[in-house]
Design a protein around this motif. Structure first.
Motif, PDB file in Angstrom:
ATOM      1  N   LEU A  78       0.833  -1.196   0.000  1.00 19.27           N
ATOM      2  CA  LEU A  78       0.000   0.000   0.000  1.00 19.27           C
ATOM      3  C   LEU A  78       0.875   1.255   0.000  1.00 19.27           C
ATOM      4  O   LEU A  78       2.023   1.206  -0.428  1.00 19.27           O
ATOM      5  CB  LEU A  78      -0.990  -0.019   1.176  1.00 19.27           C
ATOM      6  N   GLY A  79       0.330   2.372   0.447  1.00 16.95           N
ATOM      7  CA  GLY A  79       1.073   3.620   0.413  1.00 16.95           C
ATOM      8  C   GLY A  79       0.552   4.574   1.454  1.00 16.95           C
ATOM      9  O   GLY A  79      -0.480   4.332   2.103  1.00 16.95           O
ATOM     10  N   PRO A  80       1.212   5.700   1.646  1.00 16.67           N
ATOM     11  CA  PRO A  80       0.758   6.681   2.630  1.00 16.67           C
ATOM     12  C   PRO A  80      -0.530   7.357   2.175  1.00 16.67           C
ATOM     13  O   PRO A  80      -0.880   7.335   0.995  1.00 16.67           O
ATOM     14  CB  PRO A  80       1.912   7.672   2.687  1.00 16.67           C
ATOM     15  N   THR A  81      -1.224   7.956   3.122  1.00 15.17           N
ATOM     16  CA  THR A  81      -2.420   8.728   2.805  1.00 15.17           C
ATOM     17  C   THR A  81      -2.022  10.141   2.398  1.00 15.17           C
ATOM     18  O   THR A  81      -1.395  10.863   3.179  1.00 15.17           O
ATOM     19  CB  THR A  81      -3.367   8.784   4.012  1.00 15.17           C
ATOM     20  N   LEU A  82      -2.371  10.520   1.167  1.00 17.95           N
ATOM     21  CA  LEU A  82      -2.154  11.889   0.719  1.00 17.95           C
ATOM     22  C   LEU A  82      -3.332  12.733   1.185  1.00 17.95           C
ATOM     23  O   LEU A  82      -4.493  12.339   1.025  1.00 17.95           O
ATOM     24  CB  LEU A  82      -2.042  11.954  -0.796  1.00 17.95           C
ATOM     25  N   ARG A  83      -3.047  13.882   1.786  1.00 19.14           N
ATOM     26  CA  ARG A  83      -4.112  14.757   2.266  1.00 19.14           C
ATOM     27  C   ARG A  83      -3.906  16.138   1.671  1.00 19.14           C
ATOM     28  O   ARG A  83      -2.857  16.750   1.869  1.00 19.14           O
ATOM     29  CB  ARG A  83      -4.118  14.805   3.787  1.00 19.14           C
ATOM     30  N   VAL A  84      -4.902  16.610   0.919  1.00 11.59           N
ATOM     31  CA  VAL A  84      -4.804  17.895   0.229  1.00 11.59           C
ATOM     32  C   VAL A  84      -6.024  18.733   0.573  1.00 11.59           C
ATOM     33  O   VAL A  84      -7.002  18.233   1.130  1.00 11.59           O
ATOM     34  CB  VAL A  84      -4.695  17.696  -1.297  1.00 11.59           C
ATOM     35  N   ARG A  85      -5.952  20.007   0.234  1.00 12.85           N
ATOM     36  CA  ARG A  85      -7.045  20.923   0.567  1.00 12.85           C
ATOM     37  C   ARG A  85      -7.544  21.623  -0.691  1.00 12.85           C
ATOM     38  O   ARG A  85      -6.767  21.978  -1.573  1.00 12.85           O
ATOM     39  CB  ARG A  85      -6.577  21.957   1.591  1.00 12.85           C
ATOM     40  N   ARG A  86      -8.838  21.804  -0.751  1.00 12.94           N
ATOM     41  CA  ARG A  86      -9.435  22.484  -1.896  1.00 12.94           C
ATOM     42  C   ARG A  86      -8.825  23.869  -2.062  1.00 12.94           C
ATOM     43  O   ARG A  86      -8.661  24.621  -1.098  1.00 12.94           O
ATOM     44  CB  ARG A  86     -10.946  22.609  -1.708  1.00 12.94           C
ATOM     45  N   GLY A  87      -8.446  24.196  -3.300  1.00 18.65           N
ATOM     46  CA  GLY A  87      -7.875  25.500  -3.615  1.00 18.65           C
ATOM     47  C   GLY A  87      -6.365  25.517  -3.683  1.00 18.65           C
ATOM     48  O   GLY A  87      -5.789  26.490  -4.187  1.00 18.65           O
ATOM     49  N   GLU A  88      -5.696  24.473  -3.200  1.00 20.77           N
ATOM     50  CA  GLU A  88      -4.237  24.494  -3.233  1.00 20.77           C
ATOM     51  C   GLU A  88      -3.708  23.819  -4.493  1.00 20.77           C
ATOM     52  O   GLU A  88      -4.358  22.946  -5.077  1.00 20.77           O
ATOM     53  CB  GLU A  88      -3.633  23.863  -1.980  1.00 20.77           C
ATOM     54  N   ASP A  89      -2.521  24.253  -4.900  1.00 17.68           N
ATOM     55  CA  ASP A  89      -1.826  23.650  -6.034  1.00 17.68           C
ATOM     56  C   ASP A  89      -0.925  22.537  -5.512  1.00 17.68           C
ATOM     57  O   ASP A  89      -0.173  22.737  -4.552  1.00 17.68           O
ATOM     58  CB  ASP A  89      -0.995  24.689  -6.774  1.00 17.68           C
ATOM     59  N   VAL A  90      -1.010  21.374  -6.140  1.00 15.26           N
ATOM     60  CA  VAL A  90      -0.226  20.234  -5.694  1.00 15.26           C
ATOM     61  C   VAL A  90       0.559  19.637  -6.861  1.00 15.26           C
ATOM     62  O   VAL A  90       0.194  19.801  -8.026  1.00 15.26           O
ATOM     63  CB  VAL A  90      -1.115  19.129  -5.060  1.00 15.26           C
ATOM     64  N   ARG A  91       1.636  18.990  -6.517  1.00 18.01           N
ATOM     65  CA  ARG A  91       2.412  18.212  -7.478  1.00 18.01           C
ATOM     66  C   ARG A  91       2.838  16.930  -6.787  1.00 18.01           C
ATOM     67  O   ARG A  91       3.174  16.936  -5.599  1.00 18.01           O
ATOM     68  CB  ARG A  91       3.637  18.984  -7.958  1.00 18.01           C
ATOM     69  N   VAL A  92       2.795  15.826  -7.518  1.00 14.96           N
ATOM     70  CA  VAL A  92       3.241  14.548  -6.965  1.00 14.96           C
ATOM     71  C   VAL A  92       4.362  14.015  -7.850  1.00 14.96           C
ATOM     72  O   VAL A  92       4.169  13.793  -9.047  1.00 14.96           O
ATOM     73  CB  VAL A  92       2.092  13.518  -6.894  1.00 14.96           C
ATOM     74  N   VAL A  93       5.515  13.841  -7.260  1.00 16.29           N
ATOM     75  CA  VAL A  93       6.657  13.266  -7.971  1.00 16.29           C
ATOM     76  C   VAL A  93       6.572  11.753  -7.825  1.00 16.29           C
ATOM     77  O   VAL A  93       6.749  11.220  -6.727  1.00 16.29           O
ATOM     78  CB  VAL A  93       7.988  13.797  -7.421  1.00 16.29           C
ATOM     79  N   VAL A  94       6.272  11.069  -8.921  1.00 20.51           N
ATOM     80  CA  VAL A  94       6.116   9.612  -8.918  1.00 20.51           C
ATOM     81  C   VAL A  94       7.356   8.991  -9.542  1.00 20.51           C
ATOM     82  O   VAL A  94       7.694   9.292 -10.694  1.00 20.51           O
ATOM     83  CB  VAL A  94       4.858   9.188  -9.700  1.00 20.51           C
ATOM     84  N   ARG A  95       8.014   8.131  -8.802  1.00 19.57           N
ATOM     85  CA  ARG A  95       9.180   7.410  -9.316  1.00 19.57           C
ATOM     86  C   ARG A  95       8.859   5.923  -9.371  1.00 19.57           C
ATOM     87  O   ARG A  95       8.256   5.378  -8.448  1.00 19.57           O
ATOM     88  CB  ARG A  95      10.404   7.663  -8.428  1.00 19.57           C
ATOM     89  N   ASN A  96       9.297   5.286 -10.430  1.00 20.57           N
ATOM     90  CA  ASN A  96       9.032   3.857 -10.620  1.00 20.57           C
ATOM     91  C   ASN A  96      10.293   3.057 -10.306  1.00 20.57           C
ATOM     92  O   ASN A  96      11.229   3.010 -11.102  1.00 20.57           O
ATOM     93  CB  ASN A  96       8.562   3.591 -12.049  1.00 20.57           C
ATOM     94  N   GLY A  97      10.287   2.412  -9.142  1.00 21.91           N
ATOM     95  CA  GLY A  97      11.386   1.547  -8.760  1.00 21.91           C
ATOM     96  C   GLY A  97      11.144   0.089  -9.061  1.00 21.91           C
ATOM     97  O   GLY A  97      11.883  -0.778  -8.588  1.00 21.91           O
ATOM     98  N   LEU A  98      10.108  -0.198  -9.842  1.00 20.60           N
ATOM     99  CA  LEU A  98       9.786  -1.580 -10.224  1.00 20.60           C
ATOM    100  C   LEU A  98      10.549  -1.968 -11.484  1.00 20.60           C
ATOM    101  O   LEU A  98      11.192  -1.144 -12.132  1.00 20.60           O
ATOM    102  CB  LEU A  98       8.280  -1.717 -10.452  1.00 20.60           C
ATOM    103  N   SER A  99      10.396  -3.234 -11.861  1.00 21.15           N
ATOM    104  CA  SER A  99      11.087  -3.725 -13.054  1.00 21.15           C
ATOM    105  C   SER A  99      10.208  -3.677 -14.290  1.00 21.15           C
ATOM    106  O   SER A  99      10.599  -4.165 -15.347  1.00 21.15           O
ATOM    107  CB  SER A  99      11.546  -5.172 -12.822  1.00 21.15           C
ATOM    108  N   GLU A 100       9.017  -3.093 -14.192  1.00 22.17           N
ATOM    109  CA  GLU A 100       8.115  -2.974 -15.338  1.00 22.17           C
ATOM    110  C   GLU A 100       7.358  -1.661 -15.258  1.00 22.17           C
ATOM    111  O   GLU A 100       7.267  -1.045 -14.186  1.00 22.17           O
ATOM    112  CB  GLU A 100       7.153  -4.160 -15.393  1.00 22.17           C
ATOM    113  N   PRO A 101       6.807  -1.199 -16.385  1.00 21.61           N
ATOM    114  CA  PRO A 101       6.094   0.084 -16.384  1.00 21.61           C
ATOM    115  C   PRO A 101       4.850   0.035 -15.511  1.00 21.61           C
ATOM    116  O   PRO A 101       4.229  -1.017 -15.321  1.00 21.61           O
ATOM    117  CB  PRO A 101       5.724   0.275 -17.859  1.00 21.61           C
ATOM    118  N   THR A 102       4.480   1.186 -14.966  1.00 18.48           N
ATOM    119  CA  THR A 102       3.241   1.306 -14.218  1.00 18.48           C
ATOM    120  C   THR A 102       2.712   2.722 -14.394  1.00 18.48           C
ATOM    121  O   THR A 102       3.314   3.545 -15.099  1.00 18.48           O
ATOM    122  CB  THR A 102       3.441   0.965 -12.722  1.00 18.48           C
TER     123      THR A 102
END
Length: 484
Positions: A78-102
């Motif tokens: 699983l993964g951590p809970t992302l918590r955001v607020r309406r009106g804010e600008d967000v960016r998520v840096v996603v890195r793939n450490g697996l051996s296949e695309p996702t």
């Protein structure tokens, strides 16, 4: 947040079996403290809130006897809970450490198609993807999970998923339980089958898909949670790949449903049973007395399809709730929650039909190079969905929240009267949806619609649409390829 601890009273309570038997497993099994996913850390960079997620492989112990090979975000499962607020600008840096695309799809989030995490936004092994958007929707319980074409079921089954909570000022002004991990608790429900050595077993697929024999909540088998307040808010997420659940308590007590997929309801709805199909969410508030022990269970449900391969006849213990000897007082639930504007079907600019078969929609299997529908930004349409197959299906739409107008010609149940993004489609029962398209137009990057029973999605029960400016036309999707 650490896992909640359980007292001796909770450990000695009635059994919480993980099988599909109709009753407790017998005796007084050891409860495993419910793991509460940590809140994801973030940083402010250039006026934008930035999160980081790394998809990675690992090993996780769920049951006695060994470990399973698993995948997770920022951990082994699983993964951590992302918590955001309406009106804010967000960016998520996603890195793939697996051996296949996702990919990573933000299920229920209203955002640009280029940030949606569909098969068009594949992250290669060792690669990075950094979508950004402004949060512009009501407070809600959403989630994130992979969406690689033809492999979504396998990636989710291995453990890639997490909760995504949106906050806003309206919800914050209400007297609702909201202390994360204490009286406001994520409940991510999944089913797995374990083999020798504690490994995951990918069983046969038929009917609904791959059904597991053991229930996990937040990755915890035989979970128990120590209740410390009179009222506890459970954010229920059906993150299973195929199984539906009908939640309730053995004594038939009622709980209050305060929110569905896309946010708060107009008012709390009292229910003794609540069905969620894969991908659906609900927030419920449960009242316990001091010292009370109770088990949240899943009961048999009516899916409108005969046969054991749907899992509809199964019964499971899901989560043991053990109340402390003294409880912190909770404010009474508000009689009214929020105003939910009703989409007027008379204002719809188009009516579209979607006939779901065993492995296709409208007689066509998914093809990433084909745009099935073109809609205009700022409009509302009526989508008529009917499952004409002999297997259970539901219907999920990306990039928007819709309202259920009718099911079989009748108004939806009160708990389905708010914003939704996933709805069950009983065989041969027409479901009419009012779908709105606000704010994001991109003629060459599609959104998806599909069955969220993931084996069905991978088999071809999916299509795609683009949102264009008035008078605009679709362009060929970038990177599309045919389903095989």
């Amino acid at each position: 947040m650490g896992a909640a601890s359980l007292g001796a009273g909770a450990l000695a309570a009635a059994g919480c079996g993980t099988g599909s038997s109709a009753g407790p497993a017998g005796g007084a099994p050891v409860r495993n403290p419910l793991r509460v996913p940590p809140l994801a850390e973030s940083a402010q960079v250039g006026g934008r809130r930035v999160f980081s997620l790394v998809a990675q492989a690992g090993r996780t112990a769920f049951v006695p006897g060994g470990e399973a090979e698993t995948w997770g975000f920022n951990g082994s499962f699983l993964g951590p809970t992302l918590r955001v607020r309406r009106g804010e600008d967000v960016r998520v840096v996603v890195r793939n450490g697996l051996s296949e695309p996702t990919t990573v799809h933000w299920h229920g989030m209203v955002l640009p198609a280029s940030a949606d995490g569909t098969p068009h936004q594949t992250v290669e092994p060792g690669g990075e993807w950094s979508p950004s958007w402004r949060v512009d929707q009501p407070a809600a319980t959403l989630w994130y999970h992979p969406h690689p074409h033809g492999a979504t079921e396998r990636h989710v089954h291995r453990g890639l998923a997490g909760m995504l909570i949106v906050d806003d000022d309206e919800e914050a002004a209400l007297d609702l339980p909201r202390e994360y991990g204490v009286d406001d608790v994520p409940v991510i429900v999944q089913d797995r089958t374990f083999g020798g050595g504690g490994a995951f077993v990918e069983g046969p697929r038929s009917g609904a898909g791959m059904l597991g024999s053991t229930i996990l909540v937040n990755g915890t088998a035989s979970p128990g949670f120590a209740v410390t307040a009179e009222l506890t808010r459970l954010r229920l997420l059906n993150a299973s790949t195929a199984r539906s659940y009908r939640f309730g308590f053995p004594d038939g007590r009622e709980f209050d449903v305060v929110a569905g997929d896309g946010g708060l309801l107009p008012a709390p709805v009292k229910r003794a049973r609540l069905t969620l199909t894969p991908g659906e969410r609900a927030e419920v508030v449960v009242r316990l007395s001091a010292g009370e022990q109770v088990v949240l269970r899943s009961y048999p449900q009516e899916l409108g399809v005969a046969g054991a391969d749907t899992g509809a006849a199964d019964e499971f213990d899901v989560l043991h709730l053990g109340a402390a000897a003294s409880l912190r007082p909770s404010a009474p639930l508000p009689a009214r929650l929020v105003d939910v504007p009703v989409l007027d079907p008379a204002g719809a600019v188009a009516v579209r039909g979607f006939r779901m078969r065993v492995d296709r929609i409208n007689d066509e299997r998914m093809d990433l190079a084909r745009v099935d529908h073109v809609v205009t930004v700022g409009t509302t349409e009526l989508w008529d969905v009917v499952n004409v197959s002999d297997v259970p299906h539901n219907f999920h739409v990306h990039g928007t929240q819709f309202q259920v107008v009718s099911v079989g010609g009748r108004a939806p149940a009160a708990e389905s009267a708010g914003w939704k993004d996933t709805v069950y489609a009983p065989p041969n029962v027409p479901v009419r949806l009012a779908v709105r398209f606000t704010g994001h137009a991109d003629p060459s990057t599609p959104y998806m619609y599909h069955c969220h029973l993931l084996w069905h999605e991978d088999s071809g029960v999916m299509g795609q649409f683009v949102v264009v400016e008035p008078g605009g036309q679709a362009r060929p999707p970038v990177g599309g390829h045919a389903h095989r």
